[in-house]
Design an enzyme around this catalytic site. Structure first.
Site, PDB file in Angstrom:
ATOM      1  N   GLY A 158       0.848  -1.191   0.000  1.00 45.01           N
ATOM      2  CA  GLY A 158       0.000   0.000   0.000  1.00 45.01           C
ATOM      3  C   GLY A 158       0.883   1.241   0.000  1.00 45.01           C
ATOM      4  N   VAL A 159       0.263   2.381   0.263  1.00 46.65           N
ATOM      5  CA  VAL A 159       1.019   3.633   0.204  1.00 46.65           C
ATOM      6  C   VAL A 159       2.235   3.603   1.131  1.00 46.65           C
ATOM      7  CG1 VAL A 159      -0.471   4.787   1.941  1.00 46.65           C
ATOM      8  CG2 VAL A 159       0.853   6.163   0.346  1.00 46.65           C
ATOM      9  N   GLY A 216     -11.274  10.292  -0.626  1.00 43.73           N
ATOM     10  CA  GLY A 216     -11.249  11.731  -0.314  1.00 43.73           C
ATOM     11  C   GLY A 216      -9.952  12.405  -0.686  1.00 43.73           C
ATOM     12  N   GLY A 217      -8.831  11.933  -0.144  1.00 41.42           N
ATOM     13  CA  GLY A 217      -7.559  12.521  -0.523  1.00 41.42           C
ATOM     14  C   GLY A 217      -6.519  12.521   0.584  1.00 41.42           C
ATOM     15  N   GLU A 272     -13.067  18.312   4.377  1.00 40.42           N
ATOM     16  CA  GLU A 272     -13.703  17.127   4.972  1.00 40.42           C
ATOM     17  C   GLU A 272     -14.019  17.425   6.429  1.00 40.42           C
ATOM     18  OE1 GLU A 272     -11.235  13.706   4.111  1.00 40.42           O
ATOM     19  OE2 GLU A 272     -11.819  13.711   2.002  1.00 40.42           O
ATOM     20  N   HIS A 314     -16.737   4.667   9.738  1.00 37.33           N
ATOM     21  CA  HIS A 314     -17.035   5.764   8.805  1.00 37.33           C
ATOM     22  C   HIS A 314     -18.545   5.922   8.737  1.00 37.33           C
ATOM     23  CE1 HIS A 314     -17.149   8.251   5.233  1.00 37.33           C
ATOM     24  NE2 HIS A 314     -15.824   8.340   5.232  1.00 37.33           N
ATOM     25  N   ARG A 356     -16.250  12.125  12.936  1.00 30.93           N
ATOM     26  CA  ARG A 356     -16.857  10.879  12.430  1.00 30.93           C
ATOM     27  C   ARG A 356     -17.643  10.115  13.477  1.00 30.93           C
ATOM     28  NH1 ARG A 356     -12.381   8.575   8.145  1.00 30.93           N
ATOM     29  NH2 ARG A 356     -12.883  10.208   6.664  1.00 30.93           N
ATOM     30  N   HIS A 376     -13.989   1.095   9.540  1.00 30.39           N
ATOM     31  CA  HIS A 376     -13.183   1.803   8.542  1.00 30.39           C
ATOM     32  C   HIS A 376     -11.687   1.814   8.823  1.00 30.39           C
ATOM     33  CE1 HIS A 376     -12.580   4.626   5.285  1.00 30.39           C
ATOM     34  NE2 HIS A 376     -12.093   5.548   6.079  1.00 30.39           N
ATOM     35  N   GLU A 431      -1.030   2.029   8.388  1.00 28.09           N
ATOM     36  CA  GLU A 431      -2.149   1.762   9.304  1.00 28.09           C
ATOM     37  C   GLU A 431      -1.807   0.733  10.384  1.00 28.09           C
ATOM     38  OE1 GLU A 431      -5.938   1.526   7.289  1.00 28.09           O
ATOM     39  OE2 GLU A 431      -6.923   0.725   9.078  1.00 28.09           O
ATOM     40  N   ARG A 483      -9.338   9.593  14.281  1.00 27.62           N
ATOM     41  CA  ARG A 483      -8.491  10.116  13.194  1.00 27.62           C
ATOM     42  C   ARG A 483      -9.201  11.218  12.413  1.00 27.62           C
ATOM     43  NH1 ARG A 483      -7.802   8.627   7.548  1.00 27.62           N
ATOM     44  NH2 ARG A 483      -9.510   7.180   7.909  1.00 27.62           N
ATOM     45  N   LEU A 499      -3.335   8.488   4.596  1.00 24.45           N
ATOM     46  CA  LEU A 499      -2.389   8.383   3.472  1.00 24.45           C
ATOM     47  C   LEU A 499      -1.169   9.235   3.805  1.00 24.45           C
ATOM     48  CD1 LEU A 499      -4.885   8.702   0.457  1.00 24.45           C
ATOM     49  CD2 LEU A 499      -3.812   6.617   1.309  1.00 24.45           C
TER      50      LEU A 499
HETATM   51  P1  FAD Z   1      -2.827  -1.002   2.859  1.00 21.95           P
HETATM   52  O1  FAD Z   1      -2.980  -0.068   1.731  1.00 21.95           O
HETATM   53  O2  FAD Z   1      -4.072  -1.535   3.467  1.00 21.95           O
HETATM   54  O3  FAD Z   1      -1.928  -2.202   2.312  1.00 21.95           O
HETATM   55  C1  FAD Z   1      -1.699  -3.347   3.091  1.00 21.95           C
HETATM   56  C2  FAD Z   1      -0.758  -4.260   2.322  1.00 21.95           C
HETATM   57  O4  FAD Z   1      -0.297  -5.288   3.193  1.00 21.95           O
HETATM   58  C3  FAD Z   1      -1.373  -4.975   1.131  1.00 21.95           C
HETATM   59  O5  FAD Z   1      -0.435  -4.966   0.085  1.00 21.95           O
HETATM   60  C4  FAD Z   1      -1.560  -6.419   1.607  1.00 21.95           C
HETATM   61  O6  FAD Z   1      -1.508  -7.361   0.574  1.00 21.95           O
HETATM   62  C5  FAD Z   1      -0.352  -6.534   2.519  1.00 21.95           C
HETATM   63  N1  FAD Z   1      -0.447  -7.582   3.540  1.00 21.95           N
HETATM   64  C6  FAD Z   1      -1.262  -7.635   4.623  1.00 21.95           C
HETATM   65  N2  FAD Z   1      -1.011  -8.760   5.330  1.00 21.95           N
HETATM   66  C7  FAD Z   1      -0.022  -9.428   4.674  1.00 21.95           C
HETATM   67  C8  FAD Z   1       0.661 -10.660   4.896  1.00 21.95           C
HETATM   68  N3  FAD Z   1       0.381 -11.461   5.935  1.00 21.95           N
HETATM   69  N4  FAD Z   1       1.610 -11.035   4.021  1.00 21.95           N
HETATM   70  C9  FAD Z   1       1.918 -10.270   2.934  1.00 21.95           C
HETATM   71  N5  FAD Z   1       1.284  -9.094   2.674  1.00 21.95           N
HETATM   72  C10 FAD Z   1       0.339  -8.692   3.543  1.00 21.95           C
HETATM   73  N6  FAD Z   1      -7.185   7.623   4.125  1.00 21.95           N
HETATM   74  C11 FAD Z   1      -6.887   8.877   3.733  1.00 21.95           C
HETATM   75  O7  FAD Z   1      -5.937   9.473   4.242  1.00 21.95           O
HETATM   76  N7  FAD Z   1      -7.609   9.471   2.746  1.00 21.95           N
HETATM   77  C12 FAD Z   1      -8.654   8.875   2.139  1.00 21.95           C
HETATM   78  O8  FAD Z   1      -9.264   9.441   1.239  1.00 21.95           O
HETATM   79  C13 FAD Z   1      -9.009   7.565   2.552  1.00 21.95           C
HETATM   80  N8  FAD Z   1     -10.063   6.926   1.996  1.00 21.95           N
HETATM   81  C14 FAD Z   1     -10.308   5.627   2.343  1.00 21.95           C
HETATM   82  C15 FAD Z   1     -11.328   4.929   1.700  1.00 21.95           C
HETATM   83  C16 FAD Z   1     -11.540   3.583   1.980  1.00 21.95           C
HETATM   84  C17 FAD Z   1     -12.653   2.844   1.274  1.00 21.95           C
HETATM   85  C18 FAD Z   1     -10.733   2.937   2.948  1.00 21.95           C
HETATM   86  C19 FAD Z   1     -10.941   1.490   3.256  1.00 21.95           C
HETATM   87  C20 FAD Z   1      -9.727   3.629   3.599  1.00 21.95           C
HETATM   88  C21 FAD Z   1      -9.521   4.977   3.323  1.00 21.95           C
HETATM   89  N9  FAD Z   1      -8.507   5.691   3.954  1.00 21.95           N
HETATM   90  C22 FAD Z   1      -8.217   6.965   3.557  1.00 21.95           C
HETATM   91  C23 FAD Z   1      -7.575   5.023   4.853  1.00 21.95           C
HETATM   92  C24 FAD Z   1      -6.318   4.665   4.067  1.00 21.95           C
HETATM   93  O9  FAD Z   1      -6.678   4.301   2.756  1.00 21.95           O
HETATM   94  C25 FAD Z   1      -5.530   3.543   4.695  1.00 21.95           C
HETATM   95  O10 FAD Z   1      -5.367   3.761   6.071  1.00 21.95           O
HETATM   96  C26 FAD Z   1      -4.159   3.425   4.045  1.00 21.95           C
HETATM   97  O11 FAD Z   1      -4.300   3.308   2.649  1.00 21.95           O
HETATM   98  C27 FAD Z   1      -3.400   2.237   4.593  1.00 21.95           C
HETATM   99  O12 FAD Z   1      -2.239   2.088   3.835  1.00 21.95           O
HETATM  100  P2  FAD Z   1      -1.173   0.989   4.222  1.00 21.95           P
HETATM  101  O13 FAD Z   1      -0.077   1.118   3.225  1.00 21.95           O
HETATM  102  O14 FAD Z   1      -0.846   1.085   5.657  1.00 21.95           O
HETATM  103  O15 FAD Z   1      -1.954  -0.406   4.051  1.00 21.95           O
HETATM  104  C1  SIN Z   2     -13.320   9.495   2.775  1.00 23.69           C
HETATM  105  O1  SIN Z   2     -13.059   9.795   1.607  1.00 23.69           O
HETATM  106  O2  SIN Z   2     -14.358   9.804   3.363  1.00 23.69           O
HETATM  107  C2  SIN Z   2     -12.321   8.699   3.527  1.00 23.69           C
HETATM  108  C3  SIN Z   2     -11.290   9.603   4.011  1.00 23.69           C
HETATM  109  C4  SIN Z   2     -10.517   8.976   5.133  1.00 23.69           C
HETATM  110  O3  SIN Z   2     -10.860   7.912   5.640  1.00 23.69           O
HETATM  111  O4  SIN Z   2      -9.534   9.597   5.540  1.00 23.69           O
END
Ligand code: FAD
Ligand code: SIN
Length: 544
Positions: free
Chosen positions: A24-25, A58-59, A123, A237, A283, A343, A367, A378, A384
């Site tokens: 992820g990010v 959202g962003g 937001e 959410h 929220r 969420h 996360e 949050r 992100l």
């Molecule tokens: P993730 O993007 O969840 O990636 C997790 C990674 O870990 C994946 O690649 C998965 O395959 C890998 N993984 C997990 N377990 C294992 C394992 N055992 N072995 C190997 N790989 C594994 N936040 C914002 O700031 N702005 C927004 O607009 C926003 N909108 C959102 C909308 C939705 C629908 C959701 C669900 C969340 C939103 N959030 C938003 C929250 C945000 O998207 C997440 O908190 C963030 O993207 C998490 O990023 P990450 O890199 O920590 O994990």
């Molecule tokens: C949303 O776009 O409402 C999600 C934003 C976030 O979870 O930060």
């Protein structure tokens, strides 16, 4: 049982400089930042876009307009977190935000612009317009696809469908990681292992989260000796559409940020007398108000965007507009029925401001990590950003590590590898996931009460022996991780006898000031993690 030997398990071994679990990010940005310092290997248990990042709408929050400042962003973050956050970590987040956004621009990420200037949305609980977005409401998808392309271009090595199972710790240091693929079990040695595995939203029956988000990183870190904290804080959410079939679909807070109303079946805006910011309140306040209104009216609650205009809606929210059309909802004309859903995990693996966990050479970011920036709730679009800001810092810190890497297996394998499941355990584990998520939703959800949480705890204790095994299939090992994570979330929610931020207890609806400096932690120091004793929650004094 004797410890398993490497020969029995047929483990293939390899070595790299840095292993990042998660694409992820947080994982990919850290990987890009580390690439110059050595070979980076990124694992994902499914494909590279499996996590929550791809779904973000959202962003990204950052003080970018002339009227805004990191100080104002700090105040909004601190306030949204109910004054429970880590002030030093929040300062890092808001002050480094503009630099990380500029890094993204340099990497070719194309934020939406108006007349050449970056367009900023609003937001909930933000006092300013400060949300940068991409493709209208496709921020996550555009961002991660762009970052993955960059990572591929600079030679980062990816292993997909690789399920990380256990962290190898020897002499108090993390040495590498065990993971499985369809070809068997593997050990990869590294000078640093960086967990970027996301949260655990799949613990709940109704969730915005991707199927891959099952809390594996929490449990790997915990078993390795890291500390988990703040697990009672899980954000719901407010506005999620539950389609007749398939996954719940988020309706971004940015929709309310542009002026959409929450209305009951009679068309009344019920948020007006619930919070001074009405639909843009925090929220937890909006989510509880929706549930109260649903219960009071015994009817649906809706989002009404119609007054935003038939031209504006598809242009600003193309993803939401087209997804709703698939379900025969034309949101320029129709109301969207919405309800809260699970969420975001606020707590996680305790880290310092450079992502160090309690185990040397083991980092956590995104996360899965608890940096302390979100406090008890949050602020929208700070997640992100957290992945970017702390991903950069983790990379700087991990790059300083020059411990030697050797592909040799650790002398002693984790006991887990000796506890292979039998047929009965496999069947029981396979059968329980939907009961687990149903119970978490109903008993440790948005509104909590001791009696229900004790029922959850009792059931989890019955399931506890199943967490002892290594299963033959990754999805069962995931379920075992989910059981342990649910157990800790329930314990923590029971122990915090107050309401604070997104942890709301109807039996303790007030905030207890004496708990304002206390965090609930789990550490393996004195509890077994092999399915014999439940993890033990304890209060610890907040550091900052
Ligand atoms: P993730 O993007 O969840 O990636 C997790 C990674 O870990 C994946 O690649 C998965 O395959 C890998 N993984 C997990 N377990 C294992 C394992 N055992 N072995 C190997 N790989 C594994 N936040 C914002 O700031 N702005 C927004 O607009 C926003 N909108 C959102 C909308 C939705 C629908 C959701 C669900 C969340 C939103 N959030 C938003 C929250 C945000 O998207 C997440 O908190 C963030 O993207 C998490 O990023 P990450 O890199 O920590 O994990
Ligand atoms: C949303 O776009 O409402 C999600 C934003 C976030 O979870 O930060």
């Amino acid at each position: 049982m004797d410890r398993a030997s490497a020969n029995d398990l047929k483990i293939t071994t390899s070595a790299t400089d840095y292993v990042i679990v998660g694409s992820g990010v947080a994982g990919i940005f850290t990987a890009i930042r580390l690439a110059e310092k050595g070979q980076v290997t990124v694992l994902s248990k499914q494909d590279l876009i499996a996590g929550n990042t791809w779904f973000a709408q959202g962003g990204i929050a950052a003080a970018f307009s002339p009227e805004d400042s990191p100080t104002l962003h700090f105040e909004d973050t601190w306030k949204a977190g109910n004054y429970f956050g880590d002030r030093a970590a929040i300062s890092v987040l808001v002050e480094e935000a503009p630099a990380r956004i500029n890094d993204l621009v340099d990497l070719g990420v194309r934020f939406d612009r108006t007349n050449g200037a970056i367009a900023l949305g609003r937001e909930g609980a933000h006092s300013m317009k400060r949300i940068l977005h991409i493709g209208g409401d496709a921020t996550g998808r555009e961002l991660i696809e762009s970052l993955i392309q960059t990572a591929k271009d600079i030679g980062i090595r990816f292993i997909e469908d690789a399920f990380a199972e256990q962290i190898a710790v020897e002499d108090g240091r993390c040495r590498g990681l065990f993971y499985s693929t369809k070809d068997g079990l593997h050990y990869i040695a590294a000078r640093a292992v960086i967990l970027a595995t996301g949260g655990c939203g799949q613990l709940y029956q109704f969730t915005t989260n991707a199927p891959a988000v099952t809390g594996d990183g929490l449990i790997m870190a915990y078993k390795a000796g890291a500390v988990l904290r703040d697990l009672e804080f899980f954000q719901f959410h407010p506005t999620v559409f539950l389609p007749p079939e398939g996954q719940p679909f988020l309706i971004s807070e940015a929709v309310r940020g542009e002026g959409a109303y929450l209305v009951n079946a009679k068309g009344e805006r019920f948020m007006l007398n619930k919070h001074e910011r009405a639909e843009l309140g925090p929220r937890d306040v909006v989510s509880r108000a929706i549930v109260e209104e649903q219960r009071r009216t015994k009817d649906f609650v809706y989002l009404d965007l119609r007054h935003l205009g038939a031209a504006f809606i598809p242009e600003r929210f193309p993803t939401i507009y087209s997804r709703c059309l698939e379900w025969k909802l034309d949101i320029t004309n129709d109301l969207i029925p919405v309800t809260p859903a699970a969420h975001y995990l606020i707590g996680g693996v305790e880290v310092d401001r450079d992502g160090h966990t309690a185990v040397k050479n083991l980092y956590a970011v995104g996360e899965v990590a608890s940096t302390g920036v979100h406090g008890a709730n949050r602020l929208a679009s700070n997640s992100l950003l957290e992945g970017l800001v702390f991903g950069h810092r983790v990379a700087v810190s991990a790059a300083k590590n020059d411990d030697p890497v050797t592909a040799e297996l650790p002398q002693e394998l984790p006991a887990y590898f000796s506890n292979l499941s039998d047929r009965k355990a496999e069947q029981e584990c396979a059968a329980l996931r939907s009961d687990l998520t149903w119970m978490m939703w109903h008993k440790v959800g948005l509104i909590r009460i001791e009696e229900s949480m004790l029922e959850m705890k009792q059931q989890l204790e019955k399931w506890l022996p199943l967490t002892r095994y290594r299963y033959s299939r990754p999805e069962l090992n995931e379920t075992a991780n989910m059981l342990l994570a649910a157990m800790m979330m329930t314990e923590a929610a029971l122990l915090r006898r107050e309401s604070r931020g997104c942890h709301y207890r109807s039996d303790y609806p007030e905030t207890d000031d004496t708990l304002g400096r206390k965090q609930i932690i789990f550490s393996t120091a004195d509890s077994s993690v092999e399915g014999n004793h439940p993890p033990r929650a304890e209060f610890s004094d907040k550091i900052s």
